[in-house]
Design an enzyme around this catalytic site. Structure first.
Site, PDB file in Angstrom:
ATOM      1  N   GLY A 210     -18.982  -1.798  -0.936  1.00 39.90           N
ATOM      2  CA  GLY A 210     -18.864  -1.971  -2.380  1.00 39.90           C
ATOM      3  C   GLY A 210     -17.792  -1.085  -2.962  1.00 39.90           C
ATOM      4  O   GLY A 210     -17.932  -0.579  -4.073  1.00 39.90           O
ATOM      5  N   ARG A 211     -16.702  -0.897  -2.206  1.00 37.60           N
ATOM      6  CA  ARG A 211     -15.604   0.002  -2.582  1.00 37.60           C
ATOM      7  C   ARG A 211     -16.093   1.425  -2.799  1.00 37.60           C
ATOM      8  O   ARG A 211     -15.515   2.179  -3.578  1.00 37.60           O
ATOM      9  CB  ARG A 211     -14.875  -0.523  -3.834  1.00 37.60           C
ATOM     10  CG  ARG A 211     -14.207  -1.872  -3.637  1.00 37.60           C
ATOM     11  CD  ARG A 211     -13.402  -2.285  -4.851  1.00 37.60           C
ATOM     12  NE  ARG A 211     -12.822  -3.606  -4.692  1.00 37.60           N
ATOM     13  CZ  ARG A 211     -11.646  -3.855  -4.123  1.00 37.60           C
ATOM     14  NH1 ARG A 211     -10.929  -2.833  -3.663  1.00 37.60           N
ATOM     15  NH2 ARG A 211     -11.175  -5.079  -4.035  1.00 37.60           N
ATOM     16  N   GLY A 212     -17.158   1.779  -2.114  1.00 35.49           N
ATOM     17  CA  GLY A 212     -17.687   3.137  -2.190  1.00 35.49           C
ATOM     18  C   GLY A 212     -18.882   3.292  -3.104  1.00 35.49           C
ATOM     19  O   GLY A 212     -19.523   4.352  -3.128  1.00 35.49           O
TER      20      GLY A 212
ATOM     21  N   TYR B 177       0.859  -1.187   0.000  1.00 29.26           N
ATOM     22  CA  TYR B 177       0.000   0.000   0.000  1.00 29.26           C
ATOM     23  C   TYR B 177       0.896   1.238   0.000  1.00 29.26           C
ATOM     24  O   TYR B 177       1.494   1.577   1.024  1.00 29.26           O
ATOM     25  CB  TYR B 177      -0.897   0.036   1.234  1.00 29.26           C
ATOM     26  CG  TYR B 177      -1.928  -1.065   1.329  1.00 29.26           C
ATOM     27  CD1 TYR B 177      -2.223  -1.888   0.255  1.00 29.26           C
ATOM     28  CD2 TYR B 177      -2.612  -1.274   2.519  1.00 29.26           C
ATOM     29  CE1 TYR B 177      -3.178  -2.895   0.363  1.00 29.26           C
ATOM     30  CE2 TYR B 177      -3.570  -2.274   2.634  1.00 29.26           C
ATOM     31  CZ  TYR B 177      -3.847  -3.080   1.553  1.00 29.26           C
ATOM     32  OH  TYR B 177      -4.793  -4.071   1.665  1.00 29.26           O
TER      33      TYR B 177
END
Length: 318
Positions: A205-207, A56
């Site tokens: 939902g990843r945003g 990351y």
């Protein structure tokens, strides 16, 4: 902050964990000062589980987390992902989960995190390395005191059994939420049979469920996730709108409805929230952990799995 156990014999952690990935890259601009304030606020609110990865920001995220936890390391359960390989341009170039590679990766992670151990060390599959070799090597690190618990990410039920036979696996990290329920078929029952806890990412939902377009500067979602593209994005936006109506009925936000839904699937599920500001963290931590059967039914009807448009998998490039 309520706590949950990762598996029937595993460690106790906060019922909601903080996923730190977005503080370094992938989801658009993240303010360093706000990120550090979020980590500090999480600790003060009783969050103990912090999720990071050595890839990351190519080390940036671990350094950031170390700064945020300075003087508070004893209050944190840090889980680290390793294995993904990246080039100087940031491109993903493969996976390396060989025993020698993972031990080297851990050495660098320990230095960046400023700690003598990580609480849980985890990776996904490396096609070139038997999972028994990878998990066995993490087990060696457990015996040496550098790692407390073994984890694994995004594997099928058969692989999970093989991994657990090589060394007891404490937790599986998997994308799990209203929009991604693949785990429910075989993997989650296997976890429960073997006594393996689950840390769930992608709960929002990843945003998508909270209205993110995934297309801002530095945001890679619209480029690589089919659910953010074209007609898929429009159809999934309709599901988000339906969830908003249900959430309003129960006096909670869309994010709280999605987090609460995931948390209500079992006390062995620990949702990871990707809050990057104290405000978003406060909202997430106010999520109900056990929604009523009526609320769960209404939420399921608002976002039925077969209505989600597009694959959750990244599009391969190159």
């Amino acid at each position: 902050m309520e706590t949950r156990r990762l598996g029937p014999n595993g460690p106790m952690v906060s019922a909601i964990g903080l996923g730190c990935m977005g503080m370094s890259e992938f989801y658009g601009h993240s303010d360093r000062v706000a990120a550090l304030a979020t980590i500090s606020a999480a600790i003060e609110a009783g969050v103990t589980l912090f999720d990071t990865g050595d890839f990351y920001g190519m080390g940036h995220n671990e350094l950031l987390l170390a700064e945020g936890l300075r003087g508070k390391r004893s209050r944190a359960f840090i889980q680290v992902k390793f294995g993904a390989q990246r080039g100087p341009d940031g491109a993903f170039v493969g996976t390396d989960a060989r025993p020698s590679a993972l031990k080297t990766a851990l050495a660098y992670s320990l230095r960046r995190l400023g700690t003598d151990h990580v609480d849980l060390y985890q990776t996904g599959l490396d096609p070139a390395v038997p999972v028994e070799d990878t998990v066995g090597a993490i087990g060696d690190l457990v015996r040496q005191g550098y790692v407390r618990h073994v984890g694994i990410t995004n594997v099928d039920a058969a692989t999970l059994r093989r991994a657990h036979a090589a060394h007891p696996v404490t937790a599986l990290q998997f994308e799990y939420g209203l929009m991604s329920r693949d785990i429910e078929g075989e993997v989650l029952p296997t976890c429960r049979e073997l006594g393996i806890g689950v840390t769930a990412y992608g709960v929002l939902g990843r945003g998508l469920l909270t209205g993110s377009s995934g297309s801002g500067a530095g945001d890679f979602r619209a480029a690589v996730f089919p659910r953010f593209q074209g007609v898929n994005r429009a159809r999934n936006g309709e599901l988000a709108g339906a969830l908003h109506q249900v959430a309003r009925t129960y006096g909670i936000t869309v994010a709280q409805a999605a987090i609460g839904w995931a948390a209500s699937q079992g006390d062995d599920i620990v949702p990871l929230v990707g809050a990057r500001t104290p405000k978003r963290l406060t909202e997430a931590l106010a999520s109900p952990l056990r929604l009523s059967p009526e609320a769960l039914s209404a939420i399921d009807k608002a976002v039925p799995q077969d209505a989600v448009s597009g694959s959750r998998e990244m599009i391969a490039h190159g």
